[in-house]
Structures are given as C-alpha cells and as structure tokens.
Motif scaffolding. Structure first.
Motif, mmCIF file in Angstrom:
data_model
loop_
_atom_site.group_PDB
_atom_site.id
_atom_site.type_symbol
_atom_site.label_atom_id
_atom_site.label_comp_id
_atom_site.label_asym_id
_atom_site.label_seq_id
_atom_site.Cartn_x
_atom_site.Cartn_y
_atom_site.Cartn_z
ATOM 1 N N THR A 50 1.131 -1.055 -0.013
ATOM 2 C CA THR A 50 -0.367 0.074 0.075
ATOM 3 C C THR A 50 0.970 1.146 0.245
ATOM 4 O O THR A 50 1.506 1.430 0.741
ATOM 5 N N ASP A 51 0.344 2.225 -0.679
ATOM 6 C CA ASP A 51 1.414 3.091 -0.810
ATOM 7 C C ASP A 51 0.762 4.270 0.009
ATOM 8 O O ASP A 51 -0.537 4.527 0.642
ATOM 9 N N SER A 52 1.268 5.344 -0.154
ATOM 10 C CA SER A 52 0.180 6.950 1.015
ATOM 11 C C SER A 52 -0.629 6.867 0.290
ATOM 12 O O SER A 52 -1.450 7.940 1.146
ATOM 13 N N TYR A 53 -1.067 6.852 -0.937
ATOM 14 C CA TYR A 53 -2.672 7.711 -1.458
ATOM 15 C C TYR A 53 -3.025 6.438 -1.199
ATOM 16 O O TYR A 53 -5.061 6.692 -1.693
ATOM 17 N N GLY A 54 -2.786 5.525 -0.458
ATOM 18 C CA GLY A 54 -4.021 4.214 0.400
ATOM 19 C C GLY A 54 -3.589 3.166 -1.701
ATOM 20 O O GLY A 54 -4.826 2.113 -1.549
ATOM 21 N N CYS A 55 -3.150 3.620 -2.404
ATOM 22 C CA CYS A 55 -3.184 1.830 -3.824
ATOM 23 C C CYS A 55 -2.722 0.960 -3.413
ATOM 24 O O CYS A 55 -1.842 1.618 -2.196
ATOM 25 N N ILE A 56 -3.553 0.159 -3.839
ATOM 26 C CA ILE A 56 -2.875 -1.659 -3.158
ATOM 27 C C ILE A 56 -2.372 -2.177 -4.790
ATOM 28 O O ILE A 56 -2.970 -2.267 -5.395
ATOM 29 N N ALA A 57 -1.404 -2.470 -4.683
ATOM 30 C CA ALA A 57 -1.139 -3.612 -5.379
ATOM 31 C C ALA A 57 -0.282 -4.946 -4.713
ATOM 32 O O ALA A 57 -0.022 -4.992 -3.641
ATOM 33 N N ILE A 58 -0.654 -5.782 -5.357
ATOM 34 C CA ILE A 58 -0.353 -7.725 -5.238
ATOM 35 C C ILE A 58 -0.289 -8.127 -5.548
ATOM 36 O O ILE A 58 0.095 -7.899 -6.541
ATOM 37 N N ASP A 59 0.593 -9.447 -4.929
ATOM 38 C CA ASP A 59 1.834 -9.830 -6.566
ATOM 39 C C ASP A 59 2.341 -10.650 -5.529
ATOM 40 O O ASP A 59 2.003 -11.142 -4.451
ATOM 41 N N SER A 60 3.127 -11.739 -6.265
ATOM 42 C CA SER A 60 2.891 -13.258 -5.417
ATOM 43 C C SER A 60 5.150 -13.862 -6.542
ATOM 44 O O SER A 60 4.978 -13.427 -7.920
ATOM 45 N N ALA A 61 4.784 -14.465 -5.548
ATOM 46 C CA ALA A 61 6.365 -15.686 -6.625
ATOM 47 C C ALA A 61 5.967 -16.800 -6.108
ATOM 48 O O ALA A 61 5.602 -17.564 -4.461
ATOM 49 N N GLU A 62 5.895 -18.230 -6.781
ATOM 50 C CA GLU A 62 6.372 -19.426 -6.472
ATOM 51 C C GLU A 62 7.522 -19.370 -6.340
ATOM 52 O O GLU A 62 8.034 -19.989 -7.826
ATOM 53 N N ILE A 63 7.429 -20.385 -5.144
ATOM 54 C CA ILE A 63 9.200 -21.511 -4.819
ATOM 55 C C ILE A 63 8.881 -22.865 -4.883
ATOM 56 O O ILE A 63 8.464 -23.256 -3.925
ATOM 57 N N THR A 64 9.221 -22.732 -6.129
ATOM 58 C CA THR A 64 9.375 -24.026 -6.171
ATOM 59 C C THR A 64 10.721 -25.632 -5.254
ATOM 60 O O THR A 64 12.100 -24.349 -5.884
#
Length: 157
Positions: A50-64
């Motif tokens: 979340t940034d200071s403006y309230g914007c949200i980003a989601i990311d992922s990483a799969e660890i095999t």
C-alpha cells in the motif's frame, strides 16, 4: 516477483520494492519489504503493498522446492588453516556421480564417485601451485534425471 526454484533446505530472499510504499503485508504475516523464507515444499508467497495514497498492489512468487541439487565450489585455498581447504561435491537427491578434475594440459589429477571424498590440491603426493583446473561432473538423481556440468576450479595458495 519472479518464480524461482531452490534446493530443499536452502533459503531465499523475497523483496517488494518500496517506491513510495508505506506498508507491506506478506502471506507469512510479516510486514517488511524483504523476507527470508525456507520452504520445505513448493509454496506461493503473496505480498500486498500500500502506498501513501492508499493504492494497493498485490504480487506473488512461487518458490519450487526440489530434492535434486548438486554443486562443486569453484575456488578453494588449501593452506591448512581449516577453512576452504578442500573441493567436495555437495548436493541432495544424488543416486550416483563422478567428478573428474583435469589440469590445463588435460591430465586427470583427481577423480571420485564418493560424496565423502574431497580434493586437497595435491597430485601424486605433491602440492600444486595456484592454478585454474577444469572439472567435469556427471550425476544421476534418485528420480532418474541425469545431470552433466563442466566448469573451472581455481586453486589459490
């Protein structure tokens, strides 16, 4: 993030780039931009930023996580101080392997198929000077997969 494969029993650093972000929430419960994980099985990790403006980003990483791993150190210093004095094959899930080390003229100076064996930088009982050697590693893992690697080992005196 990038999906990655690691050998079982190792760790990996996962990072979320700050770029003005004020909060981080990982699926592990941690809330820093960097976490170190050591999964025992293939796992997906998620981070919500979340940034200071309230914007949200989601990311992922799969660890095999793989049971198969084999490696040979590429530099060693056989000076008798008890640190980094030998070259030895390390790995997981190895059924059989052969490591052969050659000098720059192509003469075989060391060969082993024993995980406990190591090379101490000598040949025919004589201490070798600093040099670069070539190795060839052939292995078969317990799942039947074959592995071949060629590379250099640097001996530093």
């Amino acid at each position: 993030g990038n999906d990655t494969t690691i050998p079982k029993g190792t760790t990996i650093l996962l990072s979320a780039t700050p770029n003005g972000s004020v909060s981080f929430q990982w699926s592990t419960g941690e809330n820093t931009n960097n976490i170190i994980v050591s999964p025992t099985q293939t796992t997906s990790y998620y981070v919500t930023v979340t940034d200071s403006y309230g914007c949200i980003a989601i990311d992922s990483a799969e660890i095999t996580v793989t049971e198969n791993h084999i490696s040979v150190p590429t530099v060693f210093t056989p000076n008798g101080n008890g640190k980094n004095d030998f070259i030895q094959v390390h790995g997981l899930g190895i059924k059989e392997f052969t490591l052969i080390i050659y000098d720059r003229l192509g003469e075989k100076i060391f060969e082993t198929s024993d995980m406990a064996a190591s090379w101490d930088g000598t040949f025919k009982g004589k201490v070798l000077n600093s040099a670069v050697f070539v190795y060839m590693l052939k292995a078969t893992f317990t799942d039947g997969k074959d592995f071949i690697e060629k590379g250099n080992i640097t001996l530093v005196r």
